[in-house]
Design an enzyme around this catalytic site. Structure first.
Site, PDB file in Angstrom:
ATOM      1  N   LYS A  84       0.579 -21.093  17.026  1.00  0.00           N
ATOM      2  CA  LYS A  84       1.293 -20.514  15.884  1.00  0.00           C
ATOM      3  C   LYS A  84       0.893 -19.048  15.723  1.00  0.00           C
ATOM      4  CE  LYS A  84       1.845 -21.221  10.875  1.00  0.00           C
ATOM      5  NZ  LYS A  84       1.509 -22.096   9.733  1.00  0.00           N
ATOM      6  N   SER A 155       5.337 -23.794   7.383  1.00  0.00           N
ATOM      7  CA  SER A 155       5.502 -22.569   8.123  1.00  0.00           C
ATOM      8  C   SER A 155       5.226 -22.709   9.624  1.00  0.00           C
ATOM      9  CB  SER A 155       4.581 -21.484   7.565  1.00  0.00           C
ATOM     10  OG  SER A 155       3.214 -21.885   7.700  1.00  0.00           O
ATOM     11  N   SER A 179       2.415 -27.058   5.615  1.00  0.00           N
ATOM     12  CA  SER A 179       2.982 -26.317   6.749  1.00  0.00           C
ATOM     13  C   SER A 179       2.805 -26.972   8.115  1.00  0.00           C
ATOM     14  CB  SER A 179       2.401 -24.903   6.798  1.00  0.00           C
ATOM     15  OG  SER A 179       2.943 -24.137   5.754  1.00  0.00           O
TER      16      SER A 179
END
Lengths: 458, 63
Positions: A84, A155, A179
């Site tokens: 990420k 996210s 997330s």
């Protein structure tokens, strides 16, 4: 407008390792398969930011050479993993989807969890798309591989989409308000939010340090636990770990699973409610005792998590707000504006509230001798891109961001470990996710239950 | 606090923190601000008075 997911039975890390070790598959073949898939589909899904094909192929060929010479390999040798883009990966920028960081220098060293996992021999494919500053659930421009007119959640949207789309066998996520669990649910993959504080945050761009929790996303519970071990620097335990998660169905006799009958049942779509009931029935048939109970502090837990996040996020980005607000997206800016002006006692009230909430949920587990709690991860499946609101059968309307975090945020306040488990599809063919919530620092017991349940649900 | 008073308070805080903001953004911000403050008051009333370090030992060891 959909991309057919070609991986109804996606590669797992364990199966792939078996193939690699038997030399039925070479690392170069695996890498070629992954890179081809990225090339063919990522123009639509947009899960990836910085993939360097030639470098990755060279790496894979070198790994095959080592394997052909029967030199010792490491536990996850050659497994392709995504990172990420709020997590430092040496030699890559950490842009966090922020315009103000577009020209930031490349990271000189790995984040601690990346550094530790690297020792297991994984291949880092590149960075995955995230919501701006990891503050939200859309992960634009990434799209959901099951239907590219829909969001992947966030996210850690790029990480979940990459795993779901077969372009990574596992990926790093972070979870501050859901997330990891939200994109896992919306994209139909497995995610683990470990106990708060179990994994290092060094080298990870902060959103709300009192809540930020990194963790893995993969195709099943066992794969998540292998990555989790690696992230902790316990890669040498991975080989022995696989035996714990066999393919044979195991019972859940003696396990007590709590089903919360308030808060987590409010405004949940009919398909998700049915999936939840089916999973509960599965667990009961496997011998688990299902305990219906109420937790009256879930709403306060959400408020605690929201306030901590608002104040801390406001402080982190306050300088940007005063120096270059035009470089902030509308959602981040709105969030930071509020966080930056809140008085400090909001933060202290939230911290005090957190202690009460933790005692409250601990009492609930003790009172009912619970091993875990099973609840939906999200009240709805993946919303369409651009949908700012979701609606329910009774006509109620809810802001999309509020809806998607409503069931996940309470567990950030308590800091408990949570497995996000894919649990079937809704009538539109979109994945449904459930959350199995364990006791703090009890990831292994939780993983045993999650694995048994996953085999049964599948 | 009335809506107007609340917006005035928010303007003062913004000024003190040297955060520049277009006037049209103020009403929405002030509304969110008031909501958070109200929730925080409510939370404070429910809380035991002593915030402690964030760990689980005390609560969960009793289980």
């Amino acid at each position: 407008m959909t991309v057919a997911n070609p991986n109804p039975h996606p590669r797992t890390i364990r199966q792939t390792l078996d193939q690699l070790n038997r030399k039925d598959l070479s690392t170069a073949e695996l890498m070629t398969e992954i890179l081809t898939r990225i090339q063919e589909t990522d123009e639509d899904v947009y899960a990836w930011l910085d993939v360097r094909p030639q470098h990755l192929l060279d790496l894979a060929v070198a790994q095959d050479r080592r394997r052909s010479l029967d030199k010792p390999t490491t536990p996850l040798f050659g497994i392709p993993i995504g990172v990420k883009d709020i997590i430092d990966l040496a030699g890559y920028q950490t842009v966090c989807n922020m315009e103000s960081r577009e020209h930031v220098d490349k990271a000189l060293r790995d984040a601690e969890i990346v550094h530790q996992l690297r020792k297991t021999g994984v291949n880092f494919l590149g960075k995955t798309v995230t919501q701006e500053a990891a503050a939200g659930i859309y992960s634009d421009p990434c799209r959901n591989p099951w239907d590219i007119s829909r969001i992947p959640g966030g996210s850690s949207g790029g990480s979940a989409a990459a795993v779901a789309n077969g372009t990574a066998l596992g990926a790093f996520g972070t979870d501050t308000g859901g997330s990891i669990r939200i994109p896992a649910a919306l994209c139909g993959v497995t995610g683990l939010k470990p106990t708060y504080g179990r994994l290092s945050l060094t080298g990870i761009y902060p959103l709300s340090p009192s809540l930020d929790t990194p963790g893995p996303l993969a195709n099943n519970v066992a794969d998540c636990m292998a990555l989790y071990l690696g992230m902790q620097g316990k890669g040498d335990e991975i080989d022995a770990m696989w035996a714990r998660f066999g393919d044979e169905a195991v019972g859940l006799a003696g396990i007590r699973i709590g089903v919360l009958t308030n808060y987590f049942t409010d405004n949940v779509s009919a398909d998700i409610s049915s999936a939840w009931q089916r999973a509960t029935a599965h667990a009961e048939r496997m011998g688990a005792e299902i305990v219906e109970c109420e937790w009256n502090d879930a709403y306060d837990a959400r408020i605690v998590a929201t306030h901590l996040q608002r104040v801390e996020c406001g402080q982190i980005h306050r300088d940007l707000l005063t120096s270059a607000p035009d470089l902030m997206g509308e959602q981040l800016r709105t969030r930071v504006e509020l966080g930056a002006i809140l008085p400090a006692d909001v933060w202290y009230a939230a911290l005090a509230g957190r202690e009460r909430i933790k005692k409250s949920i601990a009492s609930l587990y003790a009172q009912h001798s619970l091993d875990a709690i099973l609840v939906p991860s999200t009240p709805v499946t993946a919303p369409a891109v651009g949908d700012k609101q979701v609606s329910y059968p009774d006509g109620t309307i809810e802001d999309t961001g509020v809806a998607l975090t409503r069931l996940t945020q309470p567990w950030n306040a308590t800091g408990q470990p949570v497995f996000a488990l894919p649990s079937g599809m809704d009538q539109n063919g979109l994945p449904i996710g459930l959350s199995l919530v364990g006791r703090p620092d009890d990831e292994w017991h939780l993983a045993d239950i999650a694995h048994a349940l996953q085999l049964s649900i599948q | 606090m009335t809506t107007e008073e609340n917006q005035t308070a928010v303007r003062l805080v913004l000024k003190a923190l040297r955060i520049e903001m277009a006037e049209e953004r103020i009403p929405a911000l002030a509304e969110s601000y008031a909501q958070v403050i109200a929730q925080s008051h409510q939370l404070r009333e429910s809380n035991t008075p002593v915030p402690t370090a964030p760990h689980f030992d005390a609560s969960w060891s009793e289980n």
